[in-house]
Design a protein around this motif. Structure first.
Motif, PDB file in Angstrom:
ATOM      1  N   LEU A 121       0.856  -1.197   0.000  1.00 30.89           N
ATOM      2  CA  LEU A 121       0.000   0.000   0.000  1.00 30.89           C
ATOM      3  C   LEU A 121       0.886   1.240   0.000  1.00 30.89           C
ATOM      4  CD1 LEU A 121      -2.918   1.232   0.326  1.00 30.89           C
ATOM      5  CD2 LEU A 121      -2.433   1.293   2.789  1.00 30.89           C
ATOM      6  N   MET A 122       0.647   2.149  -0.953  1.00 32.08           N
ATOM      7  CA  MET A 122       1.354   3.434  -0.999  1.00 32.08           C
ATOM      8  C   MET A 122       0.442   4.524  -0.461  1.00 32.08           C
ATOM      9  SD  MET A 122       4.073   5.198  -1.949  1.00 32.08           S
ATOM     10  CE  MET A 122       4.214   6.968  -1.607  1.00 32.08           C
ATOM     11  N   VAL A 123       0.924   5.253   0.551  1.00 30.18           N
ATOM     12  CA  VAL A 123       0.142   6.313   1.203  1.00 30.18           C
ATOM     13  C   VAL A 123       0.805   7.661   0.915  1.00 30.18           C
ATOM     14  CG1 VAL A 123      -0.711   7.232   3.399  1.00 30.18           C
ATOM     15  CG2 VAL A 123      -0.484   4.740   3.091  1.00 30.18           C
ATOM     16  N   GLY A 124       0.039   8.624   0.423  1.00 30.99           N
ATOM     17  CA  GLY A 124       0.625   9.940   0.186  1.00 30.99           C
ATOM     18  C   GLY A 124      -0.417  11.017   0.015  1.00 30.99           C
ATOM     19  N   ASP A 125       0.036  12.282   0.104  1.00 28.91           N
ATOM     20  CA  ASP A 125      -0.886  13.422   0.019  1.00 28.91           C
ATOM     21  C   ASP A 125      -0.978  13.990  -1.397  1.00 28.91           C
ATOM     22  OD1 ASP A 125       0.824  16.394   0.123  1.00 28.91           O
ATOM     23  OD2 ASP A 125       1.893  14.522   0.407  1.00 28.91           O
ATOM     24  N   ASN A 126      -0.024  13.604  -2.277  1.00 29.03           N
ATOM     25  CA  ASN A 126      -0.016  14.177  -3.621  1.00 29.03           C
ATOM     26  C   ASN A 126      -0.665  13.207  -4.609  1.00 29.03           C
ATOM     27  OD1 ASN A 126       0.881  14.860  -6.345  1.00 29.03           O
ATOM     28  ND2 ASN A 126       2.270  16.313  -5.376  1.00 29.03           N
ATOM     29  N   PRO A 127      -1.813  13.588  -5.190  1.00 28.19           N
ATOM     30  CA  PRO A 127      -2.518  12.635  -6.059  1.00 28.19           C
ATOM     31  C   PRO A 127      -1.705  12.243  -7.294  1.00 28.19           C
ATOM     32  CG  PRO A 127      -3.567  14.807  -6.143  1.00 28.19           C
ATOM     33  CD  PRO A 127      -2.557  14.861  -5.050  1.00 28.19           C
ATOM     34  N   HIS A 128      -0.820  13.132  -7.738  1.00 28.88           N
ATOM     35  CA  HIS A 128      -0.044  12.825  -8.957  1.00 28.88           C
ATOM     36  C   HIS A 128       1.193  11.994  -8.623  1.00 28.88           C
ATOM     37  CE1 HIS A 128      -2.616  15.280 -11.480  1.00 28.88           C
ATOM     38  NE2 HIS A 128      -2.665  16.122 -10.465  1.00 28.88           N
ATOM     39  N   SER A 129       2.083  12.528  -7.788  1.00 26.88           N
ATOM     40  CA  SER A 129       3.350  11.817  -7.555  1.00 26.88           C
ATOM     41  C   SER A 129       3.143  10.547  -6.726  1.00 26.88           C
ATOM     42  CB  SER A 129       4.383  12.730  -6.905  1.00 26.88           C
ATOM     43  OG  SER A 129       3.913  13.262  -5.699  1.00 26.88           O
ATOM     44  N   ASP A 130       2.286  10.588  -5.711  1.00 25.73           N
ATOM     45  CA  ASP A 130       2.116   9.423  -4.826  1.00 25.73           C
ATOM     46  C   ASP A 130       1.082   8.428  -5.353  1.00 25.73           C
ATOM     47  OD1 ASP A 130       3.914  10.529  -2.923  1.00 25.73           O
ATOM     48  OD2 ASP A 130       2.305  11.789  -2.146  1.00 25.73           O
ATOM     49  N   ILE A 131      -0.091   8.947  -5.677  1.00 27.25           N
ATOM     50  CA  ILE A 131      -1.202   8.042  -6.018  1.00 27.25           C
ATOM     51  C   ILE A 131      -1.088   7.537  -7.457  1.00 27.25           C
ATOM     52  CG2 ILE A 131      -3.703   7.739  -6.064  1.00 27.25           C
ATOM     53  CD1 ILE A 131      -2.294   8.175  -3.216  1.00 27.25           C
ATOM     54  N   LEU A 132      -0.964   8.442  -8.416  1.00 29.46           N
ATOM     55  CA  LEU A 132      -0.831   8.004  -9.806  1.00 29.46           C
ATOM     56  C   LEU A 132       0.449   7.177  -9.975  1.00 29.46           C
ATOM     57  CD1 LEU A 132      -2.121   8.089 -12.598  1.00 29.46           C
ATOM     58  CD2 LEU A 132      -0.810  10.174 -13.070  1.00 29.46           C
ATOM     59  N   GLY A 133       1.533   7.633  -9.337  1.00 28.61           N
ATOM     60  CA  GLY A 133       2.786   6.866  -9.390  1.00 28.61           C
ATOM     61  C   GLY A 133       2.616   5.465  -8.843  1.00 28.61           C
ATOM     62  N   GLY A 134       1.957   5.353  -7.691  1.00 27.08           N
ATOM     63  CA  GLY A 134       1.712   4.044  -7.075  1.00 27.08           C
ATOM     64  C   GLY A 134       0.813   3.165  -7.925  1.00 27.08           C
ATOM     65  N   LEU A 135      -0.252   3.762  -8.471  1.00 28.29           N
ATOM     66  CA  LEU A 135      -1.183   3.006  -9.325  1.00 28.29           C
ATOM     67  C   LEU A 135      -0.467   2.477 -10.570  1.00 28.29           C
ATOM     68  CD1 LEU A 135      -4.313   5.350  -9.146  1.00 28.29           C
ATOM     69  CD2 LEU A 135      -4.165   3.041  -8.189  1.00 28.29           C
ATOM     70  N   ASN A 136       0.365   3.331 -11.175  1.00 29.12           N
ATOM     71  CA  ASN A 136       1.100   2.917 -12.379  1.00 29.12           C
ATOM     72  C   ASN A 136       2.091   1.798 -12.085  1.00 29.12           C
ATOM     73  OD1 ASN A 136      -0.305   4.690 -13.986  1.00 29.12           O
ATOM     74  ND2 ASN A 136       1.254   6.279 -13.948  1.00 29.12           N
ATOM     75  N   ALA A 137       2.525   1.716 -10.823  1.00 29.74           N
ATOM     76  CA  ALA A 137       3.450   0.642 -10.427  1.00 29.74           C
ATOM     77  C   ALA A 137       2.697  -0.617  -9.975  1.00 29.74           C
ATOM     78  CB  ALA A 137       4.358   1.133  -9.304  1.00 29.74           C
ATOM     79  N   ALA A 144      -6.177  15.671   3.318  1.00 24.08           N
ATOM     80  CA  ALA A 144      -6.529  16.432   4.523  1.00 24.08           C
ATOM     81  C   ALA A 144      -7.276  17.716   4.195  1.00 24.08           C
ATOM     82  CB  ALA A 144      -5.266  16.753   5.317  1.00 24.08           C
ATOM     83  N   THR A 145      -7.005  18.284   3.022  1.00 25.30           N
ATOM     84  CA  THR A 145      -7.638  19.561   2.659  1.00 25.30           C
ATOM     85  C   THR A 145      -8.884  19.371   1.791  1.00 25.30           C
ATOM     86  OG1 THR A 145      -6.045  19.751   0.839  1.00 25.30           O
ATOM     87  CG2 THR A 145      -5.511  20.917   2.871  1.00 25.30           C
ATOM     88  N   GLU A 146      -9.299  18.117   1.651  1.00 29.40           N
ATOM     89  CA  GLU A 146     -10.520  17.774   0.908  1.00 29.40           C
ATOM     90  C   GLU A 146     -10.558  18.410  -0.491  1.00 29.40           C
ATOM     91  OE1 GLU A 146     -14.185  17.454   3.193  1.00 29.40           O
ATOM     92  OE2 GLU A 146     -13.039  17.830   5.037  1.00 29.40           O
ATOM     93  N   GLN A 147      -9.486  18.163  -1.239  1.00 31.58           N
ATOM     94  CA  GLN A 147      -9.426  18.637  -2.630  1.00 31.58           C
ATOM     95  C   GLN A 147     -10.334  17.787  -3.509  1.00 31.58           C
ATOM     96  OE1 GLN A 147      -5.243  18.709  -4.055  1.00 31.58           O
ATOM     97  NE2 GLN A 147      -4.723  18.308  -1.924  1.00 31.58           N
ATOM     98  N   GLU A 148     -10.661  18.355  -4.666  1.00 30.21           N
ATOM     99  CA  GLU A 148     -11.354  17.577  -5.700  1.00 30.21           C
ATOM    100  C   GLU A 148     -10.410  16.480  -6.179  1.00 30.21           C
ATOM    101  OE1 GLU A 148     -14.373  18.315  -7.912  1.00 30.21           O
ATOM    102  OE2 GLU A 148     -14.975  19.085  -5.947  1.00 30.21           O
ATOM    103  N   ARG A 149     -10.961  15.311  -6.423  1.00 30.40           N
ATOM    104  CA  ARG A 149     -10.137  14.224  -6.959  1.00 30.40           C
ATOM    105  C   ARG A 149      -9.807  14.522  -8.426  1.00 30.40           C
ATOM    106  NH1 ARG A 149     -12.065   8.060  -6.093  1.00 30.40           N
ATOM    107  NH2 ARG A 149     -11.777   8.649  -3.918  1.00 30.40           N
ATOM    108  N   PRO A 150      -8.504  14.523  -8.805  1.00 32.04           N
ATOM    109  CA  PRO A 150      -8.164  14.825 -10.203  1.00 32.04           C
ATOM    110  C   PRO A 150      -8.716  13.760 -11.149  1.00 32.04           C
ATOM    111  CG  PRO A 150      -6.210  14.917  -8.783  1.00 32.04           C
ATOM    112  CD  PRO A 150      -7.301  14.296  -7.980  1.00 32.04           C
ATOM    113  N   ASP A 151      -9.073  14.184 -12.358  1.00 32.38           N
ATOM    114  CA  ASP A 151      -9.592  13.260 -13.372  1.00 32.38           C
ATOM    115  C   ASP A 151      -8.601  12.135 -13.624  1.00 32.38           C
ATOM    116  OD1 ASP A 151     -11.850  14.748 -13.649  1.00 32.38           O
ATOM    117  OD2 ASP A 151     -11.185  15.817 -15.453  1.00 32.38           O
ATOM    118  N   GLY A 152      -9.124  10.918 -13.702  1.00 34.55           N
ATOM    119  CA  GLY A 152      -8.293   9.783 -14.093  1.00 34.55           C
ATOM    120  C   GLY A 152      -7.443   9.194 -12.972  1.00 34.55           C
TER     121      GLY A 152
END
Length: 224
Positions: free
Chosen positions: A172-188, A197-205
Motif C-alpha cells: 500500500l502506498m500512502v501519500g498526500d499528492n494525487p499525482h506523484s504518490d497516487i498516480l505513481g503508485g497506481l502505475n506501479a 486532509a484539505t478535501e481537494q477535488e479528486r483529479p480526473d483519471g
C-alpha cells in the motif's frame, strides 16, 4: 493486516512541511527579515522547479541550487550554502503530522514500513532520528539518491527490488499528492491511499483504492 508492506510519502504525509517557517528561521540567521511577500516570490521560482524535477527535466542538485541563486547573489553566499542552511532549519522545526506517531507505532511488527520521498537526503535521516521513527522503517528510498523522482514508475520499481519484490497487491502506498504518490503508485501496480486532509477535488483519471482525511482515519482503516 491486509498488507505486507506500507509505503509512505514524507512531506505532508508523515511530516508537517512549513517551508515559510524554515525560510524565515534560515534567513533570520543572515539578519534578513523574510516576509510573506518574499515567500511568494520564492515560490514563483521554486514551484516550477519542482514540476521540472518530478518530470525528470532537472536533477535534485539543480532544483536545490536554482531556487536560491537570486538570494545567494543578493547576500553574497553560494546557492548551495543557502540550500544547506534551509534544510538544516527545516530539520530543526520538523514536526510529525497529527496521528503519525500512533499510526507508525501501531504498524511496527504488523507490516514492513518504508518511505519513498522526493525530498532531499540531508533532511530525511535527521527528521526520522529527531522524531524517534528511524527504527520503524525497513526502507527509506530518496529520489535524490536514486536519480529518479515520483511519479516515475522506476523509483517504485527500485523500492520494490530493495523490498525483495513482494506481491504488488500486498503493498500500500500512502501519500498526500494525487499525482506523484497516487498516480505513481497506481502505475506501479500498488494499492494506494490518498491522504486528502484539505478535501481537494479528486483529479480526473486518478482513483485511489482508499481516501482518508487524516492519519487517525488511516489508523482505524488499517488496524481496527
Amino acid at each position: 493486516m491486509q498488507y505486507q508492506w506500507i509505503l509512505f510519502d514524507a512531506d505532508e504525509t508523515l511530516f508537517h512541511f512549513d517551508a515559510f517557517a524554515g525560510l524565515k528561521l534560515m534567513f533570520n540567521r543572515f539578519d534578513i527579515d523574510f516576509t510573506l511577500t518574499d515567500f511568494e516570490i520564492y515560490q514563483r521560482v521554486n514551484k516550477p522547479l519542482w514540476v521540472d524535477y518530478q518530470d525528470g527535466v532537472i536533477s535534485a542538485a539543480e532544483l536545490q541550487t536554482k531556487r536560491f541563486i537570486e538570494w545567494g547573489e543578493k547576500i553574497g553566499v553560494t546557492a548551495q550554502h543557502l540550500n544547506s542552511e534551509f534544510l538544516k532549519a527545516m530539520a530543526e522545526i520538523c514536526d510529525l503530522l497529527p496521528g503519525a506517531k500512533a499510526l507508525i507505532d501501531g504498524l511496527v511488527g504488523k507490516a514492513n514500513l518504508g518511505i519513498i520521498t522526493n525530498g532531499f537526503t540531508e533532511l530525511q535521516t535527521v527528521r526520522l532520528e529527531k522524531t524517534g521513527l528511524l527504527h520503524a522503517f525497513d526502507q527509506v528510498v530518496i529520489s535524490e539518491e536514486v536519480g529518479i523522482a515520483k511519479p516515475d514508475v522506476a523509483i517504485f520499481e527500485h523500492a520494490l527490488t530493495r523490498m525483495n519484490n513482494p506481491e504488488r497487491s500486498q503493498v500500500l502506498m500512502v501519500g498526500d499528492n494525487p499525482h506523484s504518490d497516487i498516480l505513481g503508485g497506481l502505475n506501479a501496480g500498488l494499492d494506494t491511499c490518498w491522504l486528502n486532509a484539505t478535501e481537494q477535488e479528486r483529479p480526473d483519471g486518478i482513483t485511489p483504492h482508499y481516501e482518508v482525511k487524516s492519519l487517525t482515519e488511516l489508523h482505524r482503516l488499517l488496524l481496527s
